[in-house]
Design an enzyme around this catalytic site. Structure first.
Site, PDB file in Angstrom:
ATOM      1  N   ASP A   1       0.818  -1.208   0.000  1.00  0.00           N
ATOM      2  CA  ASP A   1       0.000   0.000   0.000  1.00  0.00           C
ATOM      3  C   ASP A   1       0.853   1.259   0.000  1.00  0.00           C
ATOM      4  O   ASP A   1       2.067   1.215   0.196  1.00  0.00           O
ATOM      5  CB  ASP A   1      -0.878   0.044   1.261  1.00  0.00           C
ATOM      6  CG  ASP A   1      -2.041  -0.926   1.190  1.00  0.00           C
ATOM      7  OD1 ASP A   1      -2.366  -1.370   0.081  1.00  0.00           O
ATOM      8  OD2 ASP A   1      -2.612  -1.225   2.255  1.00  0.00           O
TER       9      ASP A   1
ATOM     10  N   TYR B   1       7.132 -10.262   6.042  1.00  0.00           N
ATOM     11  CA  TYR B   1       7.011  -8.840   6.348  1.00  0.00           C
ATOM     12  C   TYR B   1       7.599  -8.579   7.734  1.00  0.00           C
ATOM     13  O   TYR B   1       7.508  -9.429   8.629  1.00  0.00           O
ATOM     14  CB  TYR B   1       5.543  -8.406   6.375  1.00  0.00           C
ATOM     15  CG  TYR B   1       4.915  -8.215   5.017  1.00  0.00           C
ATOM     16  CD1 TYR B   1       4.883  -6.960   4.407  1.00  0.00           C
ATOM     17  CD2 TYR B   1       4.338  -9.288   4.343  1.00  0.00           C
ATOM     18  CE1 TYR B   1       4.289  -6.782   3.165  1.00  0.00           C
ATOM     19  CE2 TYR B   1       3.741  -9.120   3.100  1.00  0.00           C
ATOM     20  CZ  TYR B   1       3.722  -7.862   2.506  1.00  0.00           C
ATOM     21  OH  TYR B   1       3.144  -7.693   1.283  1.00  0.00           O
TER      22      TYR B   1
END
Length: 293
Positions: free
Chosen positions: A61, A125
């Site tokens: 994002d 992540y």
């Protein structure tokens, strides 16, 4: 002269995500542009016969960073010109990406059946937290946009570690995803291979040790994640660390399977999130060196 068929490459790349709308391509009339736009503009400068599309493995994002994302692309060169060598492609792309905070790390020639997204074995992540700040103005200037300093200073890390173990394994993560246009078509079941919460270091942090700041990293590894799943998991774990939720509440939230049950305003901001790596089989890459490490 014979025209050579296109050559497929897998490229690994990193970027500082603050100034971009995310990694995916956007229309050029938007105020923020996607990382993909810059990648495809750079490759056109290498004079391919046909326009080149980057097929991104992992969506990120706006404001999210990548230590190592990946994509595949097909390049067809003019008649009589050989396929790019991997190092030649890396050098050429990086030359045309200046001065953007985007860098090609590595490139591999792969088979025409290889797909950067669907061939990936897992994605990792990390989320960087800063503890010890009573106000956002206390975040070191070199760490702004690269971490999250939750309100209240310090967090109960053992409680967070206890809560994190409820996320490991195969679950319906409906509560931990944000809704978007793809939600009706996505299976909410995911398998989290690993969740770790470990102390970390900050950029130049040894120069301001006297300030009592603590950096921590939350690591998540799965084959794939749902929309904003990592940021919602981090936000819930931080709420546990702040005493707003009990560790067992994470298990209860999972069992509710309802995105509306997620605590309001608890999602972690994008600034602390980094895609660390995308893992493939060695057979696909024909290498024993992990890219981006």
């Amino acid at each position: 002269m014979l025209v050579c068929p296109p050559t497929r490459y897998l490229v690994f790349f990193q970027y500082f995500g603050t100034k971009y709308s995310g990694v995916m391509e956007t229309s050029s009339n938007q105020s923020l542009i996607g990382v993909q736009n810059y990648l495809e503009k750079a490759v056109q400068n290498l004079k391919p016969v046909a326009p080149v599309k980057f097929h991104i493995s992992s969506r990120t994002d706006a404001g999210v960073h990548a230590l190592c994302n990946s994509a595949h692309l097909d390049i067809q060169r003019a008649p009589g010109k050989p396929a790019f060598e991997e190092k030649q492609l890396v050098y050429g792309l990086n030359r045309h990406l200046k001065p953007e905070p985007i860098c090609i790390l590595n490139a591999y020639r792969v088979s025409s059946s290889f797909h950067a997204r669907f061939s990936a074995l897992s994605r990792t992540y990390i989320y960087r937290l800063l503890m010890g700040c009573s106000h956002h103005s206390e975040i070191p200037v070199f760490e702004r946009d690269l971490c999250w300093a939750p309100v209240g200073g310090y967090l109960n890390v053992p409680a967070m570690q206890e809560a994190a173990q409820f996320l490991v394994g195969t679950h319906d993560f409906s509560t931990f995803r944000s809704l978007n246009s793809e939600t009706p078509f996505q299976n909410p079941v995911r398998t989290i291979f690993q969740v770790d919460i470990q102390p970390s270091s900050g950029f130049l942090s040894h120069h301001y040790e006297h300030r009592g700041l603590e950096f921590w990293e939350l690591k998540f590894r799965s084959r794939s994640f749902l929309y904003r799943q990592v940021r919602r998991m981090v936000g819930a774990l931080v709420a546990v660390g702040q005493g707003k939720l009990t560790p067992h509440r994470i298990k209860e939230l999972l069992e509710l399977k309802d995105s509306l049950a997620f605590p309001p305003n608890a999602m972690a901001p994008p600034s602390g999130l980094f895609l660390k790596s995308v893992e493939y089989s060695e057979a696909d890459l024909d290498t024993t060196v992990a890219p981006g490490e």
